[in-house]
Design a protein around this motif. Structure first.
Motif, PDB file in Angstrom:
ATOM      1  N   LEU A 100      32.296  45.485  42.609  1.00 55.15           N
ATOM      2  CA  LEU A 100      31.881  44.707  41.433  1.00 55.15           C
ATOM      3  C   LEU A 100      31.897  43.254  41.875  1.00 55.15           C
ATOM      4  O   LEU A 100      32.926  42.762  42.366  1.00 55.15           O
ATOM      5  CB  LEU A 100      32.834  44.925  40.266  1.00 55.15           C
ATOM      6  N   ARG A 101      30.771  42.572  41.715  1.00 55.73           N
ATOM      7  CA  ARG A 101      30.654  41.184  42.182  1.00 55.73           C
ATOM      8  C   ARG A 101      30.533  40.214  41.010  1.00 55.73           C
ATOM      9  O   ARG A 101      30.167  40.593  39.914  1.00 55.73           O
ATOM     10  CB  ARG A 101      29.416  41.036  43.062  1.00 55.73           C
ATOM     11  N   ASP A 102      30.797  38.943  41.340  1.00 52.19           N
ATOM     12  CA  ASP A 102      30.634  37.839  40.382  1.00 52.19           C
ATOM     13  C   ASP A 102      31.398  38.082  39.087  1.00 52.19           C
ATOM     14  O   ASP A 102      30.874  37.918  37.982  1.00 52.19           O
ATOM     15  CB  ASP A 102      29.145  37.594  40.079  1.00 52.19           C
ATOM     16  N   ILE A 103      32.641  38.488  39.228  1.00 55.27           N
ATOM     17  CA  ILE A 103      33.496  38.760  38.074  1.00 55.27           C
ATOM     18  C   ILE A 103      34.199  37.470  37.666  1.00 55.27           C
ATOM     19  O   ILE A 103      34.805  36.791  38.496  1.00 55.27           O
ATOM     20  CB  ILE A 103      34.545  39.846  38.430  1.00 55.27           C
ATOM     21  N   LYS A 104      34.123  37.152  36.404  1.00 62.10           N
ATOM     22  CA  LYS A 104      34.827  35.989  35.868  1.00 62.10           C
ATOM     23  C   LYS A 104      36.307  36.331  35.693  1.00 62.10           C
ATOM     24  O   LYS A 104      36.666  37.498  35.521  1.00 62.10           O
ATOM     25  CB  LYS A 104      34.223  35.578  34.533  1.00 62.10           C
ATOM     26  N   THR A 105      37.141  35.320  35.704  1.00 56.81           N
ATOM     27  CA  THR A 105      38.588  35.519  35.597  1.00 56.81           C
ATOM     28  C   THR A 105      38.949  36.377  34.391  1.00 56.81           C
ATOM     29  O   THR A 105      39.728  37.323  34.510  1.00 56.81           O
ATOM     30  CB  THR A 105      39.316  34.161  35.504  1.00 56.81           C
ATOM     31  N   GLU A 106      38.370  36.077  33.238  1.00 59.48           N
ATOM     32  CA  GLU A 106      38.730  36.809  32.018  1.00 59.48           C
ATOM     33  C   GLU A 106      38.263  38.269  32.037  1.00 59.48           C
ATOM     34  O   GLU A 106      38.687  39.073  31.214  1.00 59.48           O
ATOM     35  CB  GLU A 106      38.205  36.094  30.768  1.00 59.48           C
ATOM     36  N   GLU A 107      37.397  38.639  32.997  1.00 54.70           N
ATOM     37  CA  GLU A 107      36.890  40.008  33.103  1.00 54.70           C
ATOM     38  C   GLU A 107      37.623  40.823  34.177  1.00 54.70           C
ATOM     39  O   GLU A 107      37.289  41.996  34.392  1.00 54.70           O
ATOM     40  CB  GLU A 107      35.400  39.981  33.445  1.00 54.70           C
ATOM     41  N   LEU A 108      38.599  40.224  34.846  1.00 53.02           N
ATOM     42  CA  LEU A 108      39.256  40.889  35.978  1.00 53.02           C
ATOM     43  C   LEU A 108      39.931  42.213  35.605  1.00 53.02           C
ATOM     44  O   LEU A 108      39.797  43.201  36.330  1.00 53.02           O
ATOM     45  CB  LEU A 108      40.280  39.962  36.627  1.00 53.02           C
ATOM     46  N   GLY A 109      40.661  42.237  34.515  1.00 51.52           N
ATOM     47  CA  GLY A 109      41.342  43.466  34.108  1.00 51.52           C
ATOM     48  C   GLY A 109      40.362  44.600  33.891  1.00 51.52           C
ATOM     49  O   GLY A 109      40.558  45.715  34.382  1.00 51.52           O
ATOM     50  N   ASP A 110      39.287  44.323  33.177  1.00 49.75           N
ATOM     51  CA  ASP A 110      38.251  45.322  32.927  1.00 49.75           C
ATOM     52  C   ASP A 110      37.606  45.770  34.236  1.00 49.75           C
ATOM     53  O   ASP A 110      37.361  46.961  34.442  1.00 49.75           O
ATOM     54  CB  ASP A 110      37.185  44.765  31.984  1.00 49.75           C
ATOM     55  N   ALA A 111      37.348  44.832  35.139  1.00 49.76           N
ATOM     56  CA  ALA A 111      36.715  45.164  36.420  1.00 49.76           C
ATOM     57  C   ALA A 111      37.610  46.068  37.270  1.00 49.76           C
ATOM     58  O   ALA A 111      37.128  47.022  37.883  1.00 49.76           O
ATOM     59  CB  ALA A 111      36.374  43.879  37.179  1.00 49.76           C
ATOM     60  N   VAL A 112      38.905  45.804  37.283  1.00 50.10           N
ATOM     61  CA  VAL A 112      39.842  46.650  38.027  1.00 50.10           C
ATOM     62  C   VAL A 112      39.845  48.061  37.444  1.00 50.10           C
ATOM     63  O   VAL A 112      39.812  49.055  38.178  1.00 50.10           O
ATOM     64  CB  VAL A 112      41.260  46.027  38.018  1.00 50.10           C
ATOM     65  N   MET A 113      39.856  48.171  36.132  1.00 47.32           N
ATOM     66  CA  MET A 113      39.824  49.479  35.473  1.00 47.32           C
ATOM     67  C   MET A 113      38.524  50.225  35.793  1.00 47.32           C
ATOM     68  O   MET A 113      38.555  51.417  36.140  1.00 47.32           O
ATOM     69  CB  MET A 113      39.947  49.332  33.955  1.00 47.32           C
ATOM     70  N   ARG A 114      37.388  49.528  35.686  1.00 45.19           N
ATOM     71  CA  ARG A 114      36.098  50.175  35.946  1.00 45.19           C
ATOM     72  C   ARG A 114      35.984  50.630  37.393  1.00 45.19           C
ATOM     73  O   ARG A 114      35.510  51.728  37.674  1.00 45.19           O
ATOM     74  CB  ARG A 114      34.937  49.234  35.622  1.00 45.19           C
ATOM     75  N   LEU A 115      36.426  49.788  38.332  1.00 45.34           N
ATOM     76  CA  LEU A 115      36.327  50.178  39.730  1.00 45.34           C
ATOM     77  C   LEU A 115      37.268  51.339  40.037  1.00 45.34           C
ATOM     78  O   LEU A 115      36.901  52.275  40.749  1.00 45.34           O
ATOM     79  CB  LEU A 115      36.594  49.005  40.672  1.00 45.34           C
ATOM     80  N   GLY A 116      38.465  51.309  39.484  1.00 47.19           N
ATOM     81  CA  GLY A 116      39.386  52.431  39.658  1.00 47.19           C
ATOM     82  C   GLY A 116      38.785  53.719  39.131  1.00 47.19           C
ATOM     83  O   GLY A 116      38.876  54.777  39.758  1.00 47.19           O
ATOM     84  N   GLN A 117      38.141  53.639  37.980  1.00 52.18           N
ATOM     85  CA  GLN A 117      37.492  54.810  37.401  1.00 52.18           C
ATOM     86  C   GLN A 117      36.358  55.287  38.302  1.00 52.18           C
ATOM     87  O   GLN A 117      36.178  56.497  38.500  1.00 52.18           O
ATOM     88  CB  GLN A 117      36.973  54.490  36.007  1.00 52.18           C
ATOM     89  N   ALA A 118      35.602  54.367  38.863  1.00 51.80           N
ATOM     90  CA  ALA A 118      34.514  54.742  39.774  1.00 51.80           C
ATOM     91  C   ALA A 118      35.060  55.462  41.002  1.00 51.80           C
ATOM     92  O   ALA A 118      34.496  56.469  41.444  1.00 51.80           O
ATOM     93  CB  ALA A 118      33.717  53.505  40.184  1.00 51.80           C
ATOM     94  N   VAL A 119      36.169  54.981  41.541  1.00 53.09           N
ATOM     95  CA  VAL A 119      36.790  55.619  42.704  1.00 53.09           C
ATOM     96  C   VAL A 119      37.182  57.060  42.365  1.00 53.09           C
ATOM     97  O   VAL A 119      36.899  57.992  43.115  1.00 53.09           O
ATOM     98  CB  VAL A 119      38.022  54.816  43.191  1.00 53.09           C
ATOM     99  N   VAL A 120      37.813  57.251  41.217  1.00 49.10           N
ATOM    100  CA  VAL A 120      38.238  58.593  40.805  1.00 49.10           C
ATOM    101  C   VAL A 120      37.025  59.500  40.609  1.00 49.10           C
ATOM    102  O   VAL A 120      37.005  60.645  41.073  1.00 49.10           O
ATOM    103  CB  VAL A 120      39.098  58.528  39.520  1.00 49.10           C
ATOM    104  N   ARG A 121      36.007  58.999  39.940  1.00 47.25           N
ATOM    105  CA  ARG A 121      34.823  59.828  39.683  1.00 47.25           C
ATOM    106  C   ARG A 121      34.086  60.171  40.962  1.00 47.25           C
ATOM    107  O   ARG A 121      33.593  61.293  41.114  1.00 47.25           O
ATOM    108  CB  ARG A 121      33.902  59.127  38.685  1.00 47.25           C
ATOM    109  N   VAL A 122      34.012  59.241  41.912  1.00 47.37           N
ATOM    110  CA  VAL A 122      33.367  59.539  43.194  1.00 47.37           C
ATOM    111  C   VAL A 122      34.193  60.569  43.968  1.00 47.37           C
ATOM    112  O   VAL A 122      33.641  61.520  44.529  1.00 47.37           O
ATOM    113  CB  VAL A 122      33.152  58.251  44.029  1.00 47.37           C
ATOM    114  N   SER A 123      35.495  60.414  43.990  1.00 48.42           N
ATOM    115  CA  SER A 123      36.325  61.384  44.720  1.00 48.42           C
ATOM    116  C   SER A 123      36.265  62.763  44.061  1.00 48.42           C
ATOM    117  O   SER A 123      36.395  63.782  44.737  1.00 48.42           O
ATOM    118  CB  SER A 123      37.768  60.896  44.844  1.00 48.42           C
TER     119      SER A 123
END
Length: 142
Positions: A100-123
């Protein structure tokens, strides 16, 4: 923003089960409560880039999937499933890394959650290969 400030912000943005720590070269590692199918812990990494952040798995999800496979390449079906995960969660697949690129500071928590979810779904795509194998084996037994 230094790694201490990033970890402090993530500590306020994410549930307590997420642990943040600096990594030797740059950025921070976020250890999530999410797991790979074999029980391994999903880590994502937050890197400061210009006036935003990049959140990545550094290729761990596809690396894990590759280690579970006998084939050296992904099937067309696997690639379509990976593309669907990325499109659904707004994640970019670049050089086998989920990003996930160009993430604003206030969006970091959501971005970490979304990327973690993507990792789980890909695995979890591993289960499609496993169930295909089990079905074929079961059919041969009858």
């Amino acid at each position: 923003m230094n790694h201490i400030e990033v970890c402090a912000f993530l500590g306020r943005s994410l549930p307590p089960l997420f642990e943040c720590s600096p990594v030797p070269m740059e950025g921070v590692r976020v250890r999530t409560p999410m797991m790979y199918p074999d029980g391994g812990i999903v880590d994502v990494f937050v890197l400061e880039r210009g006036d935003g952040f990049t959140v990545t798995d550094f290729g761990d999800a596809l690396g894990w999937l590759h280690l579970q496979s006998v084939s050296h390449s992904r099937s067309r079906r696997q690639q379509l499933l990976i593309d669907d995960v990325c499109q659904t969660l707004g994640v970019v697949l670049f050089r086998d890394q989920l990003i996930l690129r160009d993430i604003k500071t206030e969006e970091l928590g959501d971005a970490v959650m979304r990327l973690g979810q993507a990792v789980v779904r890909v695995s979890d795509i591993w289960f499609t290969r496993r169930s295909q194998f089990l079905l074929t084996t079961a059919e041969e037994a009858t």
